[in-house]
Design an enzyme around this catalytic site. Structure first.
Site, short mmCIF file in Angstrom:
data_model
loop_
_atom_site.label_atom_id
_atom_site.label_comp_id
_atom_site.label_asym_id
_atom_site.label_seq_id
_atom_site.Cartn_x
_atom_site.Cartn_y
_atom_site.Cartn_z
N ARG A 196 0.57 -0.84 -0.28
CA ARG A 196 0.07 -0.30 0.13
C ARG A 196 0.19 1.04 0.38
O ARG A 196 1.49 1.33 0.63
CB ARG A 196 -1.31 -0.30 1.16
CG ARG A 196 -1.58 -0.91 1.27
CD ARG A 196 -3.13 -0.74 -0.10
NE ARG A 196 -4.15 -1.84 0.17
CZ ARG A 196 -3.96 -2.91 -0.65
NH1 ARG A 196 -3.13 -3.30 -1.60
NH2 ARG A 196 -4.97 -3.71 -0.35
N HIS B 89 -1.35 -1.03 -10.35
CA HIS B 89 -1.72 -1.97 -8.61
C HIS B 89 -2.62 -2.47 -9.15
O HIS B 89 -3.54 -2.70 -9.24
CB HIS B 89 -2.91 -1.19 -8.34
CG HIS B 89 -3.50 -1.43 -6.69
ND1 HIS B 89 -3.45 -0.84 -5.45
CD2 HIS B 89 -2.90 -3.23 -5.90
CE1 HIS B 89 -3.31 -1.49 -4.51
NE2 HIS B 89 -3.74 -2.89 -4.70
P1 NDP Z 1 -0.63 -10.84 6.08
O1 NDP Z 1 -2.21 -10.18 6.77
O2 NDP Z 1 -1.08 -12.52 5.26
O3 NDP Z 1 0.42 -10.60 6.48
C1 NDP Z 1 1.34 -9.31 6.80
C2 NDP Z 1 2.19 -9.75 7.52
O4 NDP Z 1 3.02 -7.84 8.36
C3 NDP Z 1 2.30 -10.24 8.42
O5 NDP Z 1 3.78 -10.62 8.61
C4 NDP Z 1 2.16 -9.68 10.16
O6 NDP Z 1 3.47 -9.52 11.32
C5 NDP Z 1 3.06 -7.72 9.21
N1 NDP Z 1 2.84 -6.65 10.38
C6 NDP Z 1 1.78 -6.22 10.36
N2 NDP Z 1 1.59 -5.08 11.32
C7 NDP Z 1 3.06 -5.15 11.18
C8 NDP Z 1 3.49 -3.99 11.98
N3 NDP Z 1 3.03 -2.68 12.42
N4 NDP Z 1 4.66 -4.00 11.90
C9 NDP Z 1 5.52 -4.95 11.55
N5 NDP Z 1 4.71 -6.15 10.82
C10 NDP Z 1 3.80 -6.37 10.59
O7 NDP Z 1 -0.69 -10.03 4.82
P2 NDP Z 1 -0.33 -10.34 3.34
O8 NDP Z 1 0.76 -10.82 3.26
O9 NDP Z 1 -1.46 -11.66 2.92
O10 NDP Z 1 -0.89 -9.05 2.42
C11 NDP Z 1 0.12 -8.14 2.52
C12 NDP Z 1 -0.71 -6.97 1.65
O11 NDP Z 1 -0.18 -6.97 0.92
C13 NDP Z 1 -2.03 -7.11 2.03
O12 NDP Z 1 -2.34 -6.06 3.21
C14 NDP Z 1 -2.32 -6.11 0.99
O13 NDP Z 1 -2.63 -4.81 1.47
C15 NDP Z 1 -1.47 -6.29 0.05
N6 NDP Z 1 -1.84 -6.88 -1.45
C16 NDP Z 1 -1.56 -6.08 -2.46
C17 NDP Z 1 -1.58 -6.39 -3.62
C18 NDP Z 1 -1.43 -5.74 -5.45
O14 NDP Z 1 -1.80 -5.98 -6.26
N7 NDP Z 1 -0.65 -4.51 -4.92
C19 NDP Z 1 -2.80 -7.42 -4.00
C20 NDP Z 1 -2.91 -8.44 -2.21
C21 NDP Z 1 -2.56 -7.19 -1.18
P3 NDP Z 1 3.11 -11.30 11.89
O15 NDP Z 1 3.10 -11.73 10.79
O16 NDP Z 1 3.60 -11.34 13.07
O17 NDP Z 1 1.22 -11.20 11.80
#
Ligand code: NDP
Length: 305
Positions: free
Chosen positions: A220, A268
């Site tokens: 994002r 995107h």
């Molecule tokens: P997940 O929810 O599976 O994983 C999120 C990861 O980020 C986890 O490892 C989590 O930590 C970590 N995280 C969250 N908050 C924090 C923080 N404050 N500090 C440190 N680490 C943090 O997400 P996905 O992997 O499925 O997807 C990631 C993002 O990709 C989505 O939220 C979306 O915005 C984006 N996306 C973009 C697309 C595009 O076409 N450009 C398509 C699909 C998704 P923990 O493991 O400890 O919970």
């Protein structure tokens, strides 16, 4: 009940119907008896959308990112799940691999040399000497980090809670972020947008990247201070960027990023929902909710993702 201005009702209902015998699938606009609606599949529903549906048991977010949903104060108190689909992870990993390999193999330098009809030999570098930092080790991030490790890169990952992933050096928490950034020759942003991650990559944090680092954002735009990123790219402190997401989308025509030779912009689409492979998982969650069992891929609004 289906609501999306972006996704095809016909495609989703045709794929879901065989998995959900006895369930009537309809568009939100055609619902006559709101009390009969038990499951909602929705992408960016308008504010107040859920109020008439008092018997909802499950909300399926028709995408992976939930930032447009979780901050709202009109959500029903029911489980919310998001799409999680191995094909989406593969598509995302493919995009990131392309971007990382493009930098690791110095392709931008060859693109430039070709435009100048110039034979420009740069000896290929070993991937093991290139440190790739992946911010976010969730469903997409962990899969991508492992694909990068398979290519021989020195892969490090950062998450909120501690993780152990074979072949990846993992660290977690804000206190480790600056060190993590300073050791990332190529940084890949794969975090969800939450109140904690909005603006996380500030000018100060971007300045921690090694001079001449490459930057890839596929999650994002609002996680990064875009003006600071633009300035770092202009100054060469960040040498290259591949950007699939922006703080405003579509990226306005007068944004300076469009005209920067060291920036690759895509609109995107690093990974998109693939109904053919996600339908089975959506149907499975609906059946779980119907049986009163825990659902898979649950979103926790209080956590922000
Ligand atoms: P997940 O929810 O599976 O994983 C999120 C990861 O980020 C986890 O490892 C989590 O930590 C970590 N995280 C969250 N908050 C924090 C923080 N404050 N500090 C440190 N680490 C943090 O997400 P996905 O992997 O499925 O997807 C990631 C993002 O990709 C989505 O939220 C979306 O915005 C984006 N996306 C973009 C697309 C595009 O076409 N450009 C398509 C699909 C998704 P923990 O493991 O400890 O919970």
């Amino acid at each position: 009940m289906f609501y999306s201005e972006f996704d095809s009702f016909d495609a989703w209902s045709a794929l879901l119907a065989p998995h959900l015998p006895g369930v009537r699938i309809c568009r939100a606009e055609t619902v006559q008896h709101p009390d009969d609606v038990h499951y909602a599949l929705a992408w960016k529903p308008p504010y107040g959308f859920f109020a008439p549906y008092r018997n909802l048991k499950l909300l399926v977010n028709l995408g992976t990112g939930v930032d447009s949903l979780v901050g709202r104060d009109d959500l029903p108190a029911i489980p919310i799940v998001r799409l999680s689909d191995p094909d989406m992870s593969r598509m995302m990993a493919g995009y990131v691999l392309f971007a990382v390999l493009r930098y690791a193999r110095d392709i931008p330098a060859f693109e430039r040399a070709q435009r100048e009809q110039r034979w420009h030999y740069l000896h290929p570098r070993s991937p093991s000497g290139i440190r790739v930092g992946v911010l976010g080790l969730g469903e997409l991030g962990a899969y991508t980090a492992q694909e990068l490790a398979r290519q021989g890169f020195d892969v490090r990952g950062w998450s909120r809670t501690p993780k152990a992933i074979a072949g990846i050096q993992c660290c977690s928490g804000l206190t480790s972020l600056n060190d993590f950034l300073s050791q990332s020759d190529i940084l890949v942003v794969m975090l969800p947008l939450t109140p904690q991650t909005a603006g996380l990559l500030s000018a100060e944090r971007l300045s921690r990247l090694p001079a001449g680092a490459a930057f890839i954002n596929v999650s994002r735009g609002a996680i990064v201070d875009q003006a600071a990123l633009t300035e770092a790219l202009r100054a060469g402190q960040i040498a290259q960027a591949t950007l699939d997401v922006f703080d405003r989308e579509p990226l306005p025509p007068d944004d300076p990023l469009w005209r920067m030779d060291n920036v690759l912009i895509t609109p995107h689409l690093a990974s998109v929902a693939i109904p053919a492979s996600a339908a089975q998982q959506v149907a499975d969650n609906i059946q779980r909710a119907a049986r009163g069992e825990p659902v898979n891929g649950q979103v926790f609004p209080e956590r922000g993702y």
